[in-house]
Design an enzyme around this catalytic site. Structure first.
Site, mmCIF file in Angstrom:
data_model
loop_
_atom_site.group_PDB
_atom_site.id
_atom_site.type_symbol
_atom_site.label_atom_id
_atom_site.label_comp_id
_atom_site.label_asym_id
_atom_site.label_seq_id
_atom_site.Cartn_x
_atom_site.Cartn_y
_atom_site.Cartn_z
ATOM 1 N N ASP A 172 -2.587 6.896 -2.482
ATOM 2 C CA ASP A 172 -3.628 5.851 -2.475
ATOM 3 C C ASP A 172 -3.791 5.360 -3.906
ATOM 4 O OD1 ASP A 172 -5.760 4.179 -1.529
ATOM 5 O OD2 ASP A 172 -7.205 5.616 -2.281
ATOM 6 N N SER A 173 -4.425 4.196 -4.040
ATOM 7 C CA SER A 173 -4.697 3.678 -5.380
ATOM 8 C C SER A 173 -5.724 4.564 -6.097
ATOM 9 C CB SER A 173 -5.229 2.257 -5.279
ATOM 10 O OG SER A 173 -6.354 2.232 -4.421
ATOM 11 N N CYS B 98 -3.463 4.013 2.063
ATOM 12 C CA CYS B 98 -4.163 2.901 1.419
ATOM 13 C C CYS B 98 -3.824 1.654 2.231
ATOM 14 C CB CYS B 98 -3.656 2.757 -0.019
ATOM 15 S SG CYS B 98 -4.271 1.293 -0.874
ATOM 16 N N GLU C 31 -15.945 4.985 -5.626
ATOM 17 C CA GLU C 31 -15.395 5.781 -6.737
ATOM 18 C C GLU C 31 -16.545 6.302 -7.618
ATOM 19 O OE1 GLU C 31 -11.882 6.236 -7.874
ATOM 20 O OE2 GLU C 31 -11.170 5.494 -5.938
ATOM 21 N N CYS D 81 -10.193 0.010 4.872
ATOM 22 C CA CYS D 81 -9.938 0.470 3.510
ATOM 23 C C CYS D 81 -10.299 1.949 3.504
ATOM 24 C CB CYS D 81 -10.812 -0.299 2.516
ATOM 25 S SG CYS D 81 -10.737 0.367 0.835
ATOM 26 N N HIS E 283 -11.390 3.766 1.346
ATOM 27 C CA HIS E 283 -12.600 4.114 0.599
ATOM 28 C C HIS E 283 -13.863 3.972 1.452
ATOM 29 C CE1 HIS E 283 -10.083 3.868 -2.976
ATOM 30 N NE2 HIS E 283 -11.087 4.310 -3.708
HETATM 31 N N1 DGL Z 1 -8.202 2.511 -0.717
HETATM 32 C C1 DGL Z 1 -7.582 1.239 -0.782
HETATM 33 C C2 DGL Z 1 -7.392 0.673 0.620
HETATM 34 O O1 DGL Z 1 -7.393 1.394 1.593
HETATM 35 C C3 DGL Z 1 -8.239 0.175 -1.632
HETATM 36 C C4 DGL Z 1 -8.729 0.504 -2.986
HETATM 37 C C5 DGL Z 1 -8.290 -0.486 -4.046
HETATM 38 O O2 DGL Z 1 -8.741 -1.646 -4.063
HETATM 39 O O3 DGL Z 1 -7.484 -0.070 -4.861
HETATM 40 O O4 DGL Z 1 -7.225 -0.523 0.761
#
Ligand code: DGL
Length: 284
Positions: free
Chosen positions: A19-20, A82, A162, A199, A201
Protein backbone atom coordinates in the site's frame (compact mmCIF):
# COMPACT_ATOMS: atom_id res chain seq x y z
CA UNK A 1 3.14 -15.57 -29.64
CA UNK A 2 1.89 -15.92 -26.01
CA UNK A 3 4.58 -16.00 -23.32
CA UNK A 4 4.43 -19.24 -21.32
CA UNK A 5 6.70 -18.91 -18.31
CA UNK A 6 5.75 -21.32 -15.59
CA UNK A 7 5.35 -20.27 -11.99
CA UNK A 8 7.93 -21.91 -9.76
CA UNK A 9 7.43 -20.58 -6.25
CA UNK A 10 7.24 -22.47 -3.00
CA UNK A 11 4.08 -22.45 -0.79
CA UNK A 12 6.44 -21.62 2.09
CA UNK A 13 7.16 -18.14 0.70
CA UNK A 14 5.28 -15.12 2.06
CA UNK A 15 2.40 -13.27 0.42
CA UNK A 16 3.60 -9.74 -0.41
CA UNK A 17 1.23 -6.87 0.33
CA UNK A 18 1.65 -3.32 -0.81
CA UNK A 19 0.00 0.00 0.00
CA UNK A 20 1.07 3.61 -0.30
CA UNK A 21 0.92 3.79 3.51
CA UNK A 22 -0.74 1.95 6.33
CA UNK A 23 -4.25 1.57 4.85
CA UNK A 24 -3.37 -1.82 3.39
CA UNK A 25 -2.98 -3.14 6.91
CA UNK A 26 -6.78 -3.52 6.95
CA UNK A 27 -6.27 -6.09 4.18
CA UNK A 28 -3.31 -7.71 5.96
CA UNK A 29 -5.48 -8.10 9.04
CA UNK A 30 -8.28 -9.78 7.09
CA UNK A 31 -5.82 -12.14 5.36
CA UNK A 32 -4.13 -13.12 8.60
CA UNK A 33 -7.54 -13.89 10.17
CA UNK A 34 -8.54 -16.04 7.26
CA UNK A 35 -5.14 -17.65 6.60
CA UNK A 36 -3.24 -17.59 9.92
CA UNK A 37 -0.65 -20.07 8.69
CA UNK A 38 0.52 -17.76 5.88
CA UNK A 39 3.66 -15.62 6.10
CA UNK A 40 2.90 -11.99 5.24
CA UNK A 41 5.34 -9.34 4.06
CA UNK A 42 3.98 -5.79 4.03
CA UNK A 43 5.41 -2.71 2.36
CA UNK A 44 3.99 0.77 2.98
CA UNK A 45 5.46 3.45 0.72
CA UNK A 46 4.96 6.19 3.31
CA UNK A 47 7.71 8.35 1.78
CA UNK A 48 5.61 8.88 -1.35
CA UNK A 49 2.12 8.92 0.20
CA UNK A 50 -0.42 10.08 -0.85
CA UNK A 51 -0.71 8.30 -4.19
CA UNK A 52 -4.36 9.32 -4.55
CA UNK A 53 -3.65 12.87 -5.69
CA UNK A 54 -0.92 11.89 -8.19
CA UNK A 55 -1.16 11.24 -11.92
CA UNK A 56 -1.70 7.75 -13.32
CA UNK A 57 1.85 7.58 -14.76
CA UNK A 58 3.41 8.49 -11.44
CA UNK A 59 1.26 5.96 -9.55
CA UNK A 60 2.30 3.23 -12.00
CA UNK A 61 5.99 4.18 -11.66
CA UNK A 62 5.87 4.18 -7.85
CA UNK A 63 3.87 0.96 -7.66
CA UNK A 64 6.27 -0.88 -9.98
CA UNK A 65 9.21 0.08 -7.76
CA UNK A 66 7.48 -0.99 -4.57
CA UNK A 67 6.29 -4.26 -6.10
CA UNK A 68 9.83 -4.98 -7.36
CA UNK A 69 11.12 -4.64 -3.80
CA UNK A 70 8.62 -7.25 -2.57
CA UNK A 71 9.41 -9.55 -5.48
CA UNK A 72 13.14 -9.25 -4.76
CA UNK A 73 12.48 -10.32 -1.16
CA UNK A 74 10.86 -13.52 -2.50
CA UNK A 75 7.06 -13.82 -2.49
CA UNK A 76 4.59 -16.32 -3.92
CA UNK A 77 1.79 -13.79 -4.57
CA UNK A 78 1.47 -10.01 -4.73
CA UNK A 79 -1.58 -8.30 -3.23
CA UNK A 80 -2.03 -4.65 -4.16
CA UNK A 81 -3.76 -3.59 -0.94
CA UNK A 82 -4.34 -0.10 -2.30
CA UNK A 83 -7.29 0.86 -4.48
CA UNK A 84 -5.42 3.74 -6.09
CA UNK A 85 -2.51 1.51 -7.14
CA UNK A 86 -4.89 -1.26 -8.21
CA UNK A 87 -6.93 1.13 -10.38
CA UNK A 88 -3.88 2.59 -12.10
CA UNK A 89 -1.37 -0.24 -12.22
CA UNK A 90 -2.93 -3.72 -11.96
CA UNK A 91 -2.67 -4.69 -15.67
CA UNK A 92 0.91 -3.31 -15.85
CA UNK A 93 1.95 -5.26 -12.75
CA UNK A 94 0.40 -8.48 -14.01
CA UNK A 95 2.26 -8.16 -17.28
CA UNK A 96 5.53 -7.08 -15.69
CA UNK A 97 5.68 -9.82 -13.05
CA UNK A 98 4.04 -12.61 -15.05
CA UNK A 99 3.54 -15.45 -14.07
CA UNK A 100 3.48 -14.28 -10.43
CA UNK A 101 -0.17 -14.04 -9.29
CA UNK A 102 -1.10 -10.38 -8.68
CA UNK A 103 -4.38 -9.53 -6.97
CA UNK A 104 -5.97 -6.13 -6.43
CA UNK A 105 -8.72 -4.86 -4.16
CA UNK A 106 -11.13 -3.27 -6.64
CA UNK A 107 -12.71 -6.41 -8.14
CA UNK A 108 -13.40 -8.01 -4.71
CA UNK A 109 -14.90 -4.71 -3.51
CA UNK A 110 -17.13 -4.46 -6.58
CA UNK A 111 -18.32 -8.07 -6.10
CA UNK A 112 -19.20 -7.41 -2.46
CA UNK A 113 -21.10 -4.24 -3.41
CA UNK A 114 -23.15 -5.99 -6.08
CA UNK A 115 -23.94 -8.80 -3.65
CA UNK A 116 -25.07 -6.29 -0.99
CA UNK A 117 -27.19 -3.82 -2.94
CA UNK A 118 -30.96 -4.24 -3.21
CA UNK A 119 -31.86 -1.10 -5.17
CA UNK A 120 -28.77 -1.21 -7.44
CA UNK A 121 -27.74 2.27 -6.41
CA UNK A 122 -24.19 2.19 -5.06
CA UNK A 123 -21.97 5.00 -3.80
CA UNK A 124 -18.19 4.65 -3.89
CA UNK A 125 -15.82 6.81 -1.87
CA UNK A 126 -12.14 6.69 -2.77
CA UNK A 127 -9.16 8.86 -3.61
CA UNK A 128 -9.30 11.35 -6.44
CA UNK A 129 -7.20 9.09 -8.68
CA UNK A 130 -9.44 6.04 -8.14
CA UNK A 131 -12.63 8.00 -8.81
CA UNK A 132 -11.20 9.77 -11.88
CA UNK A 133 -9.97 6.44 -13.20
CA UNK A 134 -13.50 5.03 -12.96
CA UNK A 135 -12.21 1.59 -11.93
CA UNK A 136 -15.06 0.90 -9.47
CA UNK A 137 -17.70 2.36 -11.74
CA UNK A 138 -16.51 0.00 -14.49
CA UNK A 139 -16.05 -3.07 -12.28
CA UNK A 140 -19.53 -2.67 -10.76
CA UNK A 141 -21.35 -2.08 -14.04
CA UNK A 142 -19.52 -5.03 -15.60
CA UNK A 143 -21.04 -7.23 -12.89
CA UNK A 144 -24.42 -5.46 -12.82
CA UNK A 145 -25.08 -3.38 -15.95
CA UNK A 146 -28.26 -1.82 -14.45
CA UNK A 147 -26.39 -0.39 -11.45
CA UNK A 148 -26.17 3.34 -10.81
CA UNK A 149 -22.76 4.15 -9.36
CA UNK A 150 -22.06 7.48 -7.67
CA UNK A 151 -18.37 8.17 -7.08
CA UNK A 152 -17.01 10.71 -4.65
CA UNK A 153 -13.36 11.58 -4.06
CA UNK A 154 -12.68 11.94 -0.31
CA UNK A 155 -8.96 12.73 -0.38
CA UNK A 156 -8.88 14.31 3.06
CA UNK A 157 -9.67 11.01 4.77
CA UNK A 158 -6.21 9.66 3.83
CA UNK A 159 -4.07 12.10 5.86
CA UNK A 160 -6.68 12.04 8.62
CA UNK A 161 -6.38 8.25 8.88
CA UNK A 162 -2.57 8.45 8.87
CA UNK A 163 -2.89 11.03 11.67
CA UNK A 164 -5.24 8.80 13.65
CA UNK A 165 -8.11 11.30 13.47
CA UNK A 166 -10.79 8.75 12.78
CA UNK A 167 -13.57 9.95 15.05
CA UNK A 168 -14.83 13.18 16.62
CA UNK A 169 -16.05 16.45 15.11
CA UNK A 170 -13.37 16.73 12.39
CA UNK A 171 -14.01 13.27 10.96
CA UNK A 172 -17.76 13.74 11.27
CA UNK A 173 -17.62 17.19 9.63
CA UNK A 174 -15.59 15.81 6.71
CA UNK A 175 -18.03 12.91 6.29
CA UNK A 176 -21.00 15.32 6.17
CA UNK A 177 -19.25 17.59 3.70
CA UNK A 178 -18.40 14.68 1.39
CA UNK A 179 -21.60 12.66 1.64
CA UNK A 180 -24.63 14.73 2.59
CA UNK A 181 -25.61 15.60 -0.97
CA UNK A 182 -25.46 11.92 -1.96
CA UNK A 183 -27.35 10.51 0.99
CA UNK A 184 -29.87 13.27 1.64
CA UNK A 185 -30.98 14.10 -1.91
CA UNK A 186 -34.32 15.46 -3.12
CA UNK A 187 -37.02 12.80 -2.89
CA UNK A 188 -36.91 12.01 -6.62
CA UNK A 189 -33.17 11.18 -6.72
CA UNK A 190 -32.09 7.59 -6.04
CA UNK A 191 -30.54 7.15 -2.61
CA UNK A 192 -27.72 4.57 -2.51
CA UNK A 193 -28.37 1.61 -0.20
CA UNK A 194 -24.68 0.59 -0.31
CA UNK A 195 -21.48 2.52 0.28
CA UNK A 196 -18.17 1.06 -0.90
CA UNK A 197 -15.05 2.07 1.00
CA UNK A 198 -12.90 2.24 -2.12
CA UNK A 199 -9.73 3.15 -0.28
CA UNK A 200 -7.98 0.91 2.21
CA UNK A 201 -7.56 3.85 4.58
CA UNK A 202 -11.31 4.32 4.92
CA UNK A 203 -12.45 1.33 7.04
CA UNK A 204 -11.18 3.26 10.06
CA UNK A 205 -14.01 5.76 9.49
CA UNK A 206 -16.71 3.11 9.37
CA UNK A 207 -18.34 4.14 12.66
CA UNK A 208 -18.47 7.82 11.74
CA UNK A 209 -19.68 7.10 8.23
CA UNK A 210 -22.45 4.81 9.45
CA UNK A 211 -23.60 7.56 11.82
CA UNK A 212 -23.63 10.14 9.04
CA UNK A 213 -25.35 8.07 6.31
CA UNK A 214 -27.67 6.11 8.60
CA UNK A 215 -27.78 2.51 9.84
CA UNK A 216 -29.82 1.23 6.88
CA UNK A 217 -26.97 1.81 4.37
CA UNK A 218 -24.73 -1.22 3.90
CA UNK A 219 -21.01 -0.38 4.11
CA UNK A 220 -18.69 -2.55 2.01
CA UNK A 221 -15.05 -2.91 2.95
CA UNK A 222 -13.07 -4.89 0.37
CA UNK A 223 -10.60 -6.28 2.94
CA UNK A 224 -12.72 -9.36 3.71
CA UNK A 225 -13.55 -10.14 0.08
CA UNK A 226 -9.91 -9.64 -0.90
CA UNK A 227 -8.87 -12.17 1.75
CA UNK A 228 -11.41 -14.58 0.28
CA UNK A 229 -9.99 -14.00 -3.22
CA UNK A 230 -6.43 -14.57 -1.95
CA UNK A 231 -7.50 -17.83 -0.33
CA UNK A 232 -9.24 -18.99 -3.53
CA UNK A 233 -6.28 -18.13 -5.75
CA UNK A 234 -3.75 -19.84 -3.46
CA UNK A 235 -5.91 -22.96 -3.44
CA UNK A 236 -6.27 -22.88 -7.21
CA UNK A 237 -2.49 -22.61 -7.65
CA UNK A 238 -1.78 -25.17 -4.96
CA UNK A 239 0.21 -22.58 -3.05
CA UNK A 240 -1.42 -22.61 0.39
CA UNK A 241 1.12 -22.97 3.19
CA UNK A 242 0.14 -26.19 5.00
CA UNK A 243 -2.17 -25.45 7.94
CA UNK A 244 -0.15 -27.85 10.07
CA UNK A 245 3.04 -25.78 9.61
CA UNK A 246 4.57 -25.58 13.07
CA UNK A 247 4.04 -21.93 14.00
CA UNK A 248 1.70 -19.06 13.07
CA UNK A 249 4.29 -16.68 11.68
CA UNK A 250 4.35 -12.99 12.63
CA UNK A 251 4.04 -10.62 9.64
CA UNK A 252 7.09 -8.63 8.51
CA UNK A 253 6.66 -4.90 7.94
CA UNK A 254 8.67 -2.52 5.75
CA UNK A 255 8.19 1.21 5.36
CA UNK A 256 9.99 3.76 3.19
CA UNK A 257 9.92 6.53 5.79
CA UNK A 258 9.57 7.29 9.49
CA UNK A 259 9.29 4.00 11.38
CA UNK A 260 8.06 5.75 14.56
CA UNK A 261 5.07 7.17 12.76
CA UNK A 262 4.37 3.84 11.07
CA UNK A 263 4.40 2.06 14.43
CA UNK A 264 2.13 4.66 16.02
CA UNK A 265 -0.60 4.70 13.39
CA UNK A 266 -0.31 1.06 12.28
CA UNK A 267 -1.54 -0.03 15.69
CA UNK A 268 -4.92 1.58 14.88
CA UNK A 269 -5.25 -0.42 11.68
CA UNK A 270 -4.00 -3.68 13.13
CA UNK A 271 -5.98 -3.53 16.35
CA UNK A 272 -2.83 -4.39 18.30
CA UNK A 273 0.30 -2.59 19.37
CA UNK A 274 3.12 -2.81 16.88
CA UNK A 275 6.69 -2.50 18.17
CA UNK A 276 9.50 -0.47 16.67
CA UNK A 277 11.70 -3.53 16.11
CA UNK A 278 9.02 -5.13 13.94
CA UNK A 279 9.29 -2.44 11.24
CA UNK A 280 12.18 -2.21 8.79
CA UNK A 281 13.10 1.01 6.99
CA UNK A 282 13.76 0.41 3.28
CA UNK A 283 14.78 2.57 0.34
CA UNK A 284 13.20 2.02 -3.06
N1 DGL B 1 -4.81 3.42 0.60
C1 DGL B 1 -4.86 3.96 -0.71
C2 DGL B 1 -6.06 3.41 -1.46
O1 DGL B 1 -6.61 2.39 -1.12
C3 DGL B 1 -4.86 5.47 -0.86
C4 DGL B 1 -3.92 6.29 -0.07
C5 DGL B 1 -3.17 7.31 -0.90
O2 DGL B 1 -3.76 8.29 -1.39
O3 DGL B 1 -1.98 7.12 -1.04
O4 DGL B 1 -6.48 4.01 -2.43
Amino acid sequence: MPVTRSLSVSPALPIGLFDSGIGGLTVLRAISHRLPQEKLLYLGDTARLPYGTKSRDTIIRYTLKAAQKLVDEGIKMLVIACNTATSAALPTLREHFFPLPVLGVVEPGAQAAVAATRNRCIAVIATEATITDGAYQQAITRLCPQATVLGRACSLFVPMAEEGWIDGPLAEGAAHRYLDDIFTPAVTAPRPDTLVLGCTHFPLFKKVLQRVIGPQVHIVDSAETTALAVDGELQRLNLLRPADAAEEPAPRFMTTDNQQRFVRTASLFLGRTLHHGEVELVNL
